[in-house]
Write a protein that holds these residues in place. Structure first.
Motif, PDB file in Angstrom:
ATOM      1  N   SER A 145      55.872  59.012  54.140  1.00 30.48           N
ATOM      2  CA  SER A 145      56.243  57.803  53.383  1.00 30.48           C
ATOM      3  C   SER A 145      56.746  56.706  54.324  1.00 30.48           C
ATOM      4  CB  SER A 145      57.298  58.109  52.315  1.00 30.48           C
ATOM      5  OG  SER A 145      56.743  58.892  51.297  1.00 30.48           O
ATOM      6  N   ARG A 180      52.455  54.241  42.059  1.00 29.59           N
ATOM      7  CA  ARG A 180      53.045  54.183  43.407  1.00 29.59           C
ATOM      8  C   ARG A 180      52.183  53.372  44.367  1.00 29.59           C
ATOM      9  NH1 ARG A 180      53.353  57.542  48.394  1.00 29.59           N
ATOM     10  NH2 ARG A 180      55.520  57.453  49.096  1.00 29.59           N
ATOM     11  N   THR A 181      50.892  53.596  44.351  1.00 33.95           N
ATOM     12  CA  THR A 181      49.992  52.894  45.264  1.00 33.95           C
ATOM     13  C   THR A 181      50.051  51.390  45.048  1.00 33.95           C
ATOM     14  OG1 THR A 181      48.520  54.804  45.328  1.00 33.95           O
ATOM     15  CG2 THR A 181      47.594  52.692  46.017  1.00 33.95           C
ATOM     16  N   ARG A 182      50.025  50.968  43.811  1.00 36.36           N
ATOM     17  CA  ARG A 182      50.082  49.524  43.520  1.00 36.36           C
ATOM     18  C   ARG A 182      51.427  48.928  43.931  1.00 36.36           C
ATOM     19  NH1 ARG A 182      45.664  47.635  40.791  1.00 36.36           N
ATOM     20  NH2 ARG A 182      44.404  49.218  39.735  1.00 36.36           N
ATOM     21  N   VAL A 220      46.897  55.962  56.844  1.00 34.91           N
ATOM     22  CA  VAL A 220      46.932  56.600  55.527  1.00 34.91           C
ATOM     23  C   VAL A 220      47.502  58.009  55.632  1.00 34.91           C
ATOM     24  CG1 VAL A 220      45.535  57.431  53.591  1.00 34.91           C
ATOM     25  CG2 VAL A 220      45.025  55.210  54.621  1.00 34.91           C
ATOM     26  N   GLN A 229      51.043  59.301  54.014  1.00 35.12           N
ATOM     27  CA  GLN A 229      51.048  60.387  53.031  1.00 35.12           C
ATOM     28  C   GLN A 229      52.013  61.497  53.435  1.00 35.12           C
ATOM     29  OE1 GLN A 229      46.859  61.312  52.947  1.00 35.12           O
ATOM     30  NE2 GLN A 229      46.505  60.030  51.145  1.00 35.12           N
ATOM     31  N   TRP A 270      44.606  48.988  56.679  1.00 36.41           N
ATOM     32  CA  TRP A 270      44.938  50.415  56.709  1.00 36.41           C
ATOM     33  C   TRP A 270      43.820  51.184  57.395  1.00 36.41           C
ATOM     34  CZ3 TRP A 270      49.221  52.997  54.588  1.00 36.41           C
ATOM     35  CH2 TRP A 270      50.118  52.183  53.887  1.00 36.41           C
TER      36      TRP A 270
END
Length: 90
Positions: free
Chosen positions: A64, A30-32, A57, A61, A52
């Motif tokens: 979304s 998901r992060t990538r 962040v 989180q 960021w």
């Protein structure tokens, strides 16, 4: 399919530009996928990628969804903020 909606707003809150970035690569986590989508959106908008901050962040989180303001960009921006939102996940 992973999809992220990227939007640019003016100082009155009006939408200037938007795009939906899709990623069907199941090998990426998901992060990538998020970073790849931001990269693609910024390329499409002809922008440098935002930085960021810790507040970004934690907001992302929780929801979304996050807004990047002038504080997140190294160069001057011609809009009030960029908002990204994950609208579909695998």
């Amino acid at each position: 399919m992973f999809r992220m909606w990227c939007k640019l707003f003016d100082d009155r809150g009006h939408l200037i530009k938007d795009t939906v970035i899709k990623n069907a690569d199941s090998d990426l986590n998901r992060t990538r996928k998020i970073f790849a989508a931001i990269h693609d959106a910024c390329y499409e908008f002809d922008l440098a990628e935002p930085i960021w901050l810790d507040s970004n962040v934690s907001e992302f989180q929780r929801h979304s969804k996050v807004r990047f303001t002038k504080d997140n960009f190294v160069e001057d921006i011609e809009f009030a903020y960029m908002e990204i939102e994950v609208i579909e996940e695998d």
